[in-house]
Design an enzyme around this catalytic site. Sequence first.
Site, PDB file in Angstrom:
ATOM      1  N   SER A 139      -1.367   1.046   1.202  1.00 33.95           N
ATOM      2  CA  SER A 139      -0.353   2.099   1.192  1.00 33.95           C
ATOM      3  C   SER A 139       0.248   2.177  -0.201  1.00 33.95           C
ATOM      4  O   SER A 139       0.268   1.185  -0.940  1.00 33.95           O
ATOM      5  CB  SER A 139       0.760   1.773   2.198  1.00 33.95           C
ATOM      6  OG  SER A 139       1.872   2.638   2.030  1.00 33.95           O
ATOM      7  N   TYR A 149       7.247  -4.149   4.578  1.00 36.35           N
ATOM      8  CA  TYR A 149       6.070  -3.295   4.757  1.00 36.35           C
ATOM      9  C   TYR A 149       5.262  -3.237   3.462  1.00 36.35           C
ATOM     10  O   TYR A 149       4.043  -3.423   3.454  1.00 36.35           O
ATOM     11  CB  TYR A 149       6.491  -1.892   5.184  1.00 36.35           C
ATOM     12  CG  TYR A 149       5.323  -0.946   5.360  1.00 36.35           C
ATOM     13  CD1 TYR A 149       4.451  -1.082   6.428  1.00 36.35           C
ATOM     14  CD2 TYR A 149       5.086   0.085   4.447  1.00 36.35           C
ATOM     15  CE1 TYR A 149       3.366  -0.230   6.587  1.00 36.35           C
ATOM     16  CE2 TYR A 149       4.010   0.939   4.605  1.00 36.35           C
ATOM     17  CZ  TYR A 149       3.161   0.779   5.677  1.00 36.35           C
ATOM     18  OH  TYR A 149       2.085   1.628   5.823  1.00 36.35           O
TER      19      TYR A 149
END
Length: 245
Positions: A139, A149
């Site tokens: 990501s 994350y």
Amino acid sequence: MSRFEGKVAIVTGAAQGIGEAYARALTAEGASVVVADLSDKGQAVADEIKGLYVRTDVSDPSSVGALAAAVAEHFGGIDFLVNNAAIFGTMKLDFLFTVDWDYYKKFMSVNMDGALLCARAVYPHMAERGGGVIVNQSSTAAWQYSGFYGLAKVGINGITQQLAHELGSLGIRVNAIAPGPIDTEANRTVVPGNMSQKIVRDKMALKRMGTPEDLVGMCLFLLSDEASWVTGQIFNVDGGEVFRA
């Protein structure tokens, strides 16, 4: 003949969203596709694409081992692994110094360690067929402030590069896709609409959110023979959100 006729592909987290888009695209290209997911929605996806659903917890070594064994027995081998499974739609937003430790460990066991566990389980089956391809889901969060994350995605990038070197001599290529903001149900659940609009307005070169279909082309390319000399790389597919020197 389709590009992936005779190939066997496992897509984790394929019950919905990006993983489902990958599974459908691989099927359209002739691959036999395994939907590996904890959600029972995976069975419906597998039925629609005439694939195989295997209920899988990517954070559990025994579950992942059972997945690899079941796929090899059913199809005779494994060629492709797309590591897409993640805790995201139900992700708790918190800081590194305050997040509940048990939740943090569970989160990392799925979002980071799960990719490594799946690779460890499938690589012997790929080697038996003379090689294979692993595509990990990273990501753009890896290059931005994004809490645990982003930390998990930094780990995915490292796993990608390390495995590329460890498995290259077996004919196994390992790369990663780093999406920018993608308009999925999970993203809409976690990221407030006004925040998504601000990201698009202030950070995106192309002024729209991505879609799962925007990622499909890169995934298919990396799995294909056209990318036969590409490994250990992380490819941004992000509408120009992040610039890396």
